[in-house]
Scaffold this motif. Sequence first.
Motif, PDB file in Angstrom:
ATOM      1  N   VAL A 247       7.136  -9.100  -0.106  1.00 43.59           N
ATOM      2  CA  VAL A 247       7.224  -7.773   0.513  1.00 43.59           C
ATOM      3  C   VAL A 247       5.909  -7.521   1.244  1.00 43.59           C
ATOM      4  CG1 VAL A 247       8.816  -6.795  -1.187  1.00 43.59           C
ATOM      5  CG2 VAL A 247       6.333  -6.633  -1.572  1.00 43.59           C
ATOM      6  N   LEU A 248       5.945  -6.598   2.191  1.00 37.07           N
ATOM      7  CA  LEU A 248       4.680  -6.192   2.806  1.00 37.07           C
ATOM      8  C   LEU A 248       4.640  -4.683   2.958  1.00 37.07           C
ATOM      9  CD1 LEU A 248       4.388  -6.969   6.636  1.00 37.07           C
ATOM     10  CD2 LEU A 248       6.573  -6.833   5.488  1.00 37.07           C
ATOM     11  N   ASN A 249       3.406  -4.220   3.028  1.00 35.61           N
ATOM     12  CA  ASN A 249       3.129  -2.807   3.320  1.00 35.61           C
ATOM     13  C   ASN A 249       3.444  -1.834   2.197  1.00 35.61           C
ATOM     14  OD1 ASN A 249       2.079  -3.555   5.726  1.00 35.61           O
ATOM     15  ND2 ASN A 249       3.908  -3.093   6.926  1.00 35.61           N
TER      16      ASN A 249
ATOM     17  N   ARG B 208      -0.279  -7.540   3.135  1.00 38.08           N
ATOM     18  CA  ARG B 208      -0.816  -6.352   3.792  1.00 38.08           C
ATOM     19  C   ARG B 208      -1.846  -6.798   4.825  1.00 38.08           C
ATOM     20  NH1 ARG B 208       0.537  -1.096   4.729  1.00 38.08           N
ATOM     21  NH2 ARG B 208      -1.121   0.404   4.315  1.00 38.08           N
ATOM     22  N   ASP B 209      -1.959  -6.033   5.899  1.00 40.49           N
ATOM     23  CA  ASP B 209      -3.017  -6.316   6.868  1.00 40.49           C
ATOM     24  C   ASP B 209      -4.331  -5.737   6.358  1.00 40.49           C
ATOM     25  OD1 ASP B 209      -1.691  -7.446   9.451  1.00 40.49           O
ATOM     26  OD2 ASP B 209      -0.388  -5.804   8.822  1.00 40.49           O
ATOM     27  N   VAL B 210      -5.048  -6.534   5.616  1.00 40.65           N
ATOM     28  CA  VAL B 210      -6.396  -6.128   5.166  1.00 40.65           C
ATOM     29  C   VAL B 210      -7.341  -6.879   6.107  1.00 40.65           C
ATOM     30  CG1 VAL B 210      -8.003  -6.067   3.226  1.00 40.65           C
ATOM     31  CG2 VAL B 210      -5.526  -5.963   2.821  1.00 40.65           C
TER      32      VAL B 210
ATOM     33  N   LYS C 229      -4.414 -16.468  11.667  1.00 41.82           N
ATOM     34  CA  LYS C 229      -3.436 -16.045  12.673  1.00 41.82           C
ATOM     35  C   LYS C 229      -4.131 -15.837  14.008  1.00 41.82           C
ATOM     36  CE  LYS C 229      -3.567 -11.019  11.997  1.00 41.82           C
ATOM     37  NZ  LYS C 229      -2.961  -9.848  11.333  1.00 41.82           N
ATOM     38  N   HIS C 230      -3.395 -15.884  15.131  1.00 41.95           N
ATOM     39  CA  HIS C 230      -1.963 -16.117  15.276  1.00 41.95           C
ATOM     40  C   HIS C 230      -1.859 -17.485  15.919  1.00 41.95           C
ATOM     41  CE1 HIS C 230      -2.694 -11.761  15.438  1.00 41.95           C
ATOM     42  NE2 HIS C 230      -1.572 -11.629  14.768  1.00 41.95           N
ATOM     43  N   PHE C 231      -1.163 -18.367  15.291  1.00 42.58           N
ATOM     44  CA  PHE C 231      -1.113 -19.770  15.683  1.00 42.58           C
ATOM     45  C   PHE C 231      -0.087 -19.934  16.794  1.00 42.58           C
ATOM     46  CE2 PHE C 231      -0.213 -24.309  14.519  1.00 42.58           C
ATOM     47  CZ  PHE C 231      -1.496 -24.771  14.746  1.00 42.58           C
TER      48      PHE C 231
ATOM     49  N   LEU D 234      -0.508 -19.629   7.496  1.00 39.80           N
ATOM     50  CA  LEU D 234      -0.763 -19.412   8.918  1.00 39.80           C
ATOM     51  C   LEU D 234       0.346 -18.520   9.443  1.00 39.80           C
ATOM     52  CD1 LEU D 234      -2.761 -21.869   8.812  1.00 39.80           C
ATOM     53  CD2 LEU D 234      -1.901 -22.504  11.047  1.00 39.80           C
ATOM     54  N   MET D 235       0.025 -17.696  10.424  1.00 38.66           N
ATOM     55  CA  MET D 235       1.054 -16.867  11.054  1.00 38.66           C
ATOM     56  C   MET D 235       1.298 -17.373  12.471  1.00 38.66           C
ATOM     57  SD  MET D 235       1.111 -12.740  11.792  1.00 38.66           S
ATOM     58  CE  MET D 235       0.843 -12.266  10.098  1.00 38.66           C
ATOM     59  N   ALA D 236       2.573 -17.548  12.797  1.00 38.19           N
ATOM     60  CA  ALA D 236       2.914 -17.977  14.159  1.00 38.19           C
ATOM     61  C   ALA D 236       2.729 -16.795  15.103  1.00 38.19           C
ATOM     62  CB  ALA D 236       4.353 -18.464  14.205  1.00 38.19           C
ATOM     63  N   ALA D 237       2.248 -17.091  16.306  1.00 39.01           N
ATOM     64  CA  ALA D 237       1.956 -16.026  17.273  1.00 39.01           C
ATOM     65  C   ALA D 237       3.238 -15.478  17.898  1.00 39.01           C
ATOM     66  CB  ALA D 237       1.043 -16.572  18.363  1.00 39.01           C
ATOM     67  N   PHE D 238       3.131 -14.269  18.409  1.00 37.01           N
ATOM     68  CA  PHE D 238       4.228 -13.677  19.180  1.00 37.01           C
ATOM     69  C   PHE D 238       4.431 -14.410  20.505  1.00 37.01           C
ATOM     70  CE2 PHE D 238       3.291  -9.313  17.192  1.00 37.01           C
ATOM     71  CZ  PHE D 238       4.513  -9.223  16.551  1.00 37.01           C
ATOM     72  N   SER D 239       3.333 -14.974  21.017  1.00 40.42           N
ATOM     73  CA  SER D 239       3.335 -15.349  22.428  1.00 40.42           C
ATOM     74  C   SER D 239       4.053 -16.658  22.715  1.00 40.42           C
ATOM     75  CB  SER D 239       1.899 -15.399  22.949  1.00 40.42           C
ATOM     76  OG  SER D 239       1.060 -15.979  22.003  1.00 40.42           O
TER      77      SER D 239
ATOM     78  N   SER E 143       6.274 -16.016  10.024  1.00 37.42           N
ATOM     79  CA  SER E 143       6.454 -15.573  11.414  1.00 37.42           C
ATOM     80  C   SER E 143       5.595 -14.332  11.623  1.00 37.42           C
ATOM     81  CB  SER E 143       7.923 -15.228  11.679  1.00 37.42           C
ATOM     82  OG  SER E 143       8.235 -13.961  11.111  1.00 37.42           O
ATOM     83  N   ASP E 144       5.474 -13.887  12.858  1.00 41.08           N
ATOM     84  CA  ASP E 144       4.919 -12.555  13.040  1.00 41.08           C
ATOM     85  C   ASP E 144       6.082 -11.566  12.919  1.00 41.08           C
ATOM     86  OD1 ASP E 144       3.265 -10.410  13.442  1.00 41.08           O
ATOM     87  OD2 ASP E 144       2.184 -11.293  15.125  1.00 41.08           O
ATOM     88  N   TRP E 145       5.759 -10.298  12.997  1.00 41.40           N
ATOM     89  CA  TRP E 145       6.739  -9.242  12.725  1.00 41.40           C
ATOM     90  C   TRP E 145       7.970  -9.415  13.628  1.00 41.40           C
ATOM     91  CZ3 TRP E 145       6.280  -5.105   9.209  1.00 41.40           C
ATOM     92  CH2 TRP E 145       7.272  -4.129   9.292  1.00 41.40           C
TER      93      TRP E 145
ATOM     94  N   GLU F  39      10.197 -15.648   7.146  1.00 41.01           N
ATOM     95  CA  GLU F  39      10.413 -14.691   8.236  1.00 41.01           C
ATOM     96  C   GLU F  39       9.877 -13.326   7.824  1.00 41.01           C
ATOM     97  OE1 GLU F  39      14.472 -13.602   9.113  1.00 41.01           O
ATOM     98  OE2 GLU F  39      13.919 -12.876  11.115  1.00 41.01           O
ATOM     99  N   MET F  40       9.008 -12.774   8.666  1.00 42.63           N
ATOM    100  CA  MET F  40       8.480 -11.443   8.377  1.00 42.63           C
ATOM    101  C   MET F  40       9.409 -10.395   8.990  1.00 42.63           C
ATOM    102  SD  MET F  40       4.898  -9.665   9.675  1.00 42.63           S
ATOM    103  CE  MET F  40       3.735 -10.503   8.620  1.00 42.63           C
ATOM    104  N   ALA F  41       9.906  -9.533   8.146  1.00 47.99           N
ATOM    105  CA  ALA F  41      10.594  -8.295   8.550  1.00 47.99           C
ATOM    106  C   ALA F  41      11.962  -8.426   9.224  1.00 47.99           C
ATOM    107  CB  ALA F  41       9.686  -7.451   9.449  1.00 47.99           C
TER     108      ALA F  41
ATOM    109  N   THR G 115      -9.884  -0.281  14.744  1.00 43.31           N
ATOM    110  CA  THR G 115      -8.458  -0.565  14.623  1.00 43.31           C
ATOM    111  C   THR G 115      -8.119  -1.218  13.274  1.00 43.31           C
ATOM    112  OG1 THR G 115      -6.593  -1.616  15.745  1.00 43.31           O
ATOM    113  CG2 THR G 115      -8.650  -2.875  15.685  1.00 43.31           C
ATOM    114  N   TRP G 116      -6.844  -1.274  12.953  1.00 47.79           N
ATOM    115  CA  TRP G 116      -6.335  -1.956  11.750  1.00 47.79           C
ATOM    116  C   TRP G 116      -7.038  -1.485  10.480  1.00 47.79           C
ATOM    117  CZ3 TRP G 116      -1.877  -4.184  11.477  1.00 47.79           C
ATOM    118  CH2 TRP G 116      -1.355  -4.912  12.550  1.00 47.79           C
ATOM    119  N   ILE G 117      -6.909  -0.224  10.221  1.00 40.16           N
ATOM    120  CA  ILE G 117      -7.468   0.268   8.966  1.00 40.16           C
ATOM    121  C   ILE G 117      -6.396   1.087   8.257  1.00 40.16           C
ATOM    122  CG2 ILE G 117      -9.946   0.204   9.419  1.00 40.16           C
ATOM    123  CD1 ILE G 117      -8.678   3.474   9.984  1.00 40.16           C
TER     124      ILE G 117
ATOM    125  N   GLY H  57      -7.010  -2.787  19.657  1.00 39.31           N
ATOM    126  CA  GLY H  57      -6.070  -3.193  18.613  1.00 39.31           C
ATOM    127  C   GLY H  57      -4.751  -3.632  19.228  1.00 39.31           C
ATOM    128  N   GLU H  58      -3.784  -3.887  18.346  1.00 46.88           N
ATOM    129  CA  GLU H  58      -2.514  -4.440  18.826  1.00 46.88           C
ATOM    130  C   GLU H  58      -1.837  -3.497  19.815  1.00 46.88           C
ATOM    131  OE1 GLU H  58       0.214  -5.731  15.818  1.00 46.88           O
ATOM    132  OE2 GLU H  58       1.750  -6.211  17.302  1.00 46.88           O
ATOM    133  N   ALA H  59      -1.356  -4.067  20.911  1.00 55.13           N
ATOM    134  CA  ALA H  59      -0.633  -3.330  21.946  1.00 55.13           C
ATOM    135  C   ALA H  59      -1.494  -2.243  22.584  1.00 55.13           C
ATOM    136  CB  ALA H  59       0.658  -2.733  21.404  1.00 55.13           C
TER     137      ALA H  59
END
Length: 743
Positions: free
Chosen positions: A64-66, A94-96, A192-194, A235-240, A270-272, A302-304, A409-411, A478-480
């Motif tokens: 689980v996350l978050n 969690r994103d710590v 991340k992000h690989f 490792l987390m795979a990148a979105f890109s 995966s990423d989200w 798979e994340m989410a 960011t990311w707090i 931060g993201e986006a």
Amino acid sequence: MTIMTASFANPKNDAASIERRVQALLAEMTLAEKIGQMNQVNASDEDMPHHLREAIEAGRVGSVLNQVDVDTVNELQRIAVQESRLGIPLLVGRDVIHGFKTVMPIPLGQAATWNPDIVREGARVAAREAATAGINWTFAPMIDISRDPRWGRIAESLGEDPYLASQLAVAMVEGFQGDDLTDAGTIAATAKHFAGYGASESGRDYATVNIPENELRNVHLPPFKAAVDTGVVSLMAAFSDLDGVPATGNEFLLRDVLRDEWDFTGFVVSDWDSVRQLAIHGLTEDDRESVYQAVTAGVDMEMAGQSYVQHLESLIDEGRIDVATIDAMVANILRAKFRLGLFEKPYTDPRALPPIANEHALDTARQAALQSAVLLKNDHGVLPLSANKLKSVAVIGPLADAPYEQLGTWIFDGDRELSITPMHAIHSLVGHEVDVRYLRAMDNSRSRASEAFDEAEEIARDSDVVLLFLGEESILSGEAHSRADINLPGDQAELVRRVKAAGKPVIAIIQAGRPLTLTNIIDDVDAILFAWHPGTMGGPAIAELLFGVESPSGKLPVTFPRMVGQIPIYYSQKNTGKPPSPETVVLIDDIDAHAPQLSTGMTAYHLDAGFTPLFPFGYGLSYTEFDYQDIRTSAEEVGLGDTLTVSAELTNVGDFDAEEVVQLYVRDLVANVTRPVKELKGFRRLRLESGQTVTVNFELHTSDLAFFGRDMKLINEPGKFHAWIGGSSETQLRTEFRIIDGD
Ligand code: BGC
């Protein structure tokens, strides 16, 4: 209900015993339970939804996350361990990213410390605090090489350089994971992000990435390799999209490089929702096909997204994916759970861990902030200020007293109540001797309302010195959160001009999530202290630096451009066939009217920006002056496979005891593929008292100079090299040596 946990629990946690237990457990699992392990579910709801409880009980959730309420997390673990058939505990993610409740500087700021020890300790503090909430897995460190300050996620990165990022990536992984992942207060890390996400076109988040394989291997992959070699759990795979294949479906990255070349034994998440995004990218027709691609490529969890749970079983039934593939992927996940000791200790007792925001945590945050701030300009030694020579100080600006914004960011869990702002810290440090006058002047960094500027000018005129707190609010990076214009936002430049008009020394303290183009304000201020988003203890750190309790010692982990059009601009560029030099540069205003086009003397620069950055990588001033002399190597030649020492004498020739980050750069002059004009190969943070001289030695093994050649293999070539030692990438103190074939 069968309680199986005990049979898989075993205090002996060596690799062989883990492997035996993984295989024994796999042998007991149904296909649905295996797929369940590959499923990570968002559990952020305050009330645990019934369907989540049911899914865990049925063995359909591996992670689980978050969710950060420890009682809820313990309850989730209890259901997994006691109510599911096989009793497999959950990974709780969690994103710590740069702290939990106590917030360290943003990672880019931490990179400016060039200090693996403080970075490691920061991650350790974060891990201990996060562990009190039952978190056992963080999605950090982010180690995407970042050479585009427009990209909002540069804030989360460790900067532009593969060597610096690798060293600090290792430190962060060590900090989160400790020596033994079964120890209380350690958590699994995620590199991340690989891979290649940092090279998003025009710095727009999630945009396309095109990196030739040679550059990918020489620049973007090294930090990931370093993290893998340090034992990073995931490792987390990148979105890109990387060269036409989104990372989440990229077999070359996830299997050929990660598993076959690097022997990675952890797992890939995966990423989200990035599995389902494969269809949006246009790689697949639908979710089912996306699952096929992601699993074939090697995304273990798979994340989410929930698409593994929906489609994997039928793909296996059809024979398109075989069970052996799934077994190997589930084994990767189970291995992590055993490494963490979750079968023995699935529950969290926060009282068994150090209290949140304890003295050590706050001191680590303060030290990190102190070492991360970079003094970019200090005309006529205007800094440090001495309280006993001042009657009054004006503290002006939207970020002087912004407890939330200084965290960056990311707090998600960062506690703004813990923040000590610069305004408060300046009051506590010198308020008893100096009249501190505070004016926010702008509601926030983006404000276009200038009504308060008259008052700002007045306060500035009535004070001995102005401390102007500028920058970006945390939400601007931060993201986006990418920007196309990276000047100070809003009317801040106008505020600078108005305050400057008062005629008093103006010191700009800038808090931001990225390098900013400061060209339009730089001449209007006497000093600039670039503090990034410095975290919980940013205020005391900044106050101590301004008033000379400590000297600034941060160095830029990323190049500052003069203007956006120079991006990407980084120190380790290639020479090109027409390298620019001061002699060849004719700027736009110096070109004669009707000048004819020539075909000689033309070099690689911009007519309006020249070829140099505003501030180079590795740069940062101090209150003292460091003098470098006598660079030399232990020999003129070194055989392949041997070690050479590169040394220089460093003297603190100023009046201030201070720390310096000594940097070693190398250039491989001729090679199978063109090599950068300079590459960082070593660094060391040293404290020198005023007048002290030390010899700095860097050991350089010839394998440190290996690179990926035309055939994408790591090679080590004989040949001539230049080496520099100094306090920034622009150091001119150079020597040379030769690598010779050992045989
Ligand atoms: C980000 C990841 C992050 C994940 C979970 C994604 O949008 O790209 O870096 O770990 O969300 O919050």
